[in-house]
Design a protein around this motif. Structure first.
Motif, PDB file in Angstrom:
ATOM      1  N   ASP A   1      -4.096  21.396 -10.926  1.00 31.85           N
ATOM      2  CA  ASP A   1      -4.285  21.045  -9.525  1.00 31.85           C
ATOM      3  C   ASP A   1      -4.748  19.593  -9.462  1.00 31.85           C
ATOM      4  OD1 ASP A   1      -4.630  21.187  -6.787  1.00 31.85           O
ATOM      5  OD2 ASP A   1      -6.658  21.979  -6.955  1.00 31.85           O
ATOM      6  N   PHE A   2      -3.887  18.695  -9.005  1.00 31.53           N
ATOM      7  CA  PHE A   2      -4.178  17.276  -8.970  1.00 31.53           C
ATOM      8  C   PHE A   2      -4.197  16.786  -7.530  1.00 31.53           C
ATOM      9  CE2 PHE A   2      -2.493  18.170 -13.085  1.00 31.53           C
ATOM     10  CZ  PHE A   2      -3.174  17.342 -13.946  1.00 31.53           C
ATOM     11  N   ARG A   3      -4.848  15.647  -7.306  1.00 22.92           N
ATOM     12  CA  ARG A   3      -4.826  15.017  -5.987  1.00 22.92           C
ATOM     13  C   ARG A   3      -4.790  13.512  -6.182  1.00 22.92           C
ATOM     14  NH1 ARG A   3      -9.794  13.042  -4.121  1.00 22.92           N
ATOM     15  NH2 ARG A   3     -11.538  13.570  -5.441  1.00 22.92           N
ATOM     16  N   THR A   4      -4.448  12.808  -5.115  1.00 23.00           N
ATOM     17  CA  THR A   4      -4.398  11.352  -5.190  1.00 23.00           C
ATOM     18  C   THR A   4      -5.453  10.760  -4.266  1.00 23.00           C
ATOM     19  OG1 THR A   4      -2.751  11.179  -3.447  1.00 23.00           O
ATOM     20  CG2 THR A   4      -1.930  11.305  -5.698  1.00 23.00           C
ATOM     21  N   ASP A   5      -5.818   9.539  -4.577  1.00 22.13           N
ATOM     22  CA  ASP A   5      -6.751   8.789  -3.747  1.00 22.13           C
ATOM     23  C   ASP A   5      -6.292   7.338  -3.785  1.00 22.13           C
ATOM     24  OD1 ASP A   5      -8.995   8.198  -2.211  1.00 22.13           O
ATOM     25  OD2 ASP A   5     -10.182   7.711  -3.972  1.00 22.13           O
ATOM     26  N   SER A   6      -6.297   6.671  -2.640  1.00 21.92           N
ATOM     27  CA  SER A   6      -5.905   5.257  -2.614  1.00 21.92           C
ATOM     28  C   SER A   6      -6.786   4.515  -1.621  1.00 21.92           C
ATOM     29  CB  SER A   6      -4.433   5.101  -2.229  1.00 21.92           C
ATOM     30  OG  SER A   6      -4.192   5.623  -0.954  1.00 21.92           O
ATOM     31  N   ALA A   7      -6.956   3.226  -1.889  1.00 13.77           N
ATOM     32  CA  ALA A   7      -7.806   2.407  -1.027  1.00 13.77           C
ATOM     33  C   ALA A   7      -7.440   0.942  -1.192  1.00 13.77           C
ATOM     34  CB  ALA A   7      -9.275   2.611  -1.380  1.00 13.77           C
TER      35      ALA A   7
ATOM     36  N   GLY B   1       0.815  -1.212   0.000  1.00 17.63           N
ATOM     37  CA  GLY B   1       0.000   0.000   0.000  1.00 17.63           C
ATOM     38  C   GLY B   1       0.843   1.254   0.000  1.00 17.63           C
ATOM     39  N   ALA B   2       1.921   1.272   0.780  1.00 14.47           N
ATOM     40  CA  ALA B   2       2.811   2.432   0.823  1.00 14.47           C
ATOM     41  C   ALA B   2       3.468   2.653  -0.537  1.00 14.47           C
ATOM     42  CB  ALA B   2       3.866   2.234   1.903  1.00 14.47           C
ATOM     43  N   GLU B   3       3.857   1.574  -1.202  1.00 15.81           N
ATOM     44  CA  GLU B   3       4.477   1.694  -2.526  1.00 15.81           C
ATOM     45  C   GLU B   3       3.476   2.209  -3.557  1.00 15.81           C
ATOM     46  OE1 GLU B   3       7.552   1.451  -5.399  1.00 15.81           O
ATOM     47  OE2 GLU B   3       7.512   1.619  -3.221  1.00 15.81           O
TER      48      GLU B   3
END
Length: 82
Positions: free
Chosen positions: A41-47, A20-22
């Motif tokens: 303007d960008f953002r990240t999302d992870s799950a 997950g960290a990678e």
């Protein structure tokens, strides 16, 4: 000789905190590249999904009022990740 993957081992690896960290680190690198290339303007999302970690880089879609503008923003974001 026949190769049989250890599915339980692979699944547990793909759900590990290290994986997950990678995944998050790579998404952050893609975000930084997209921002430096396009100035957007960008953002990240992870799950954690059912079988693996997932991450996305989300572009400045709110600034584009139509589907073609959104598509251009998405493609610029993908180009920035190269």
């Amino acid at each position: 000789m026949r190769f049989r993957p250890n599915r339980n081992g692979i699944n547990s690896l793909m759900k590990s905190d290290e994986a997950g960290a990678e995944v998050r680190r790579i998404a952050e690198r893609m975000k930084a590249a997209a921002e430096s290339t396009t100035g957007g303007d960008f953002r990240t999302d992870s799950a954690l999904g059912a079988h693996r970690w997932r991450a996305a880089v989300i572009g400045d879609y709110a600034k584009h009022g139509d589907s073609e503008g959104t598509r251009r923003a998405l493609l610029r974001g993908l180009d920035g990740a190269e």
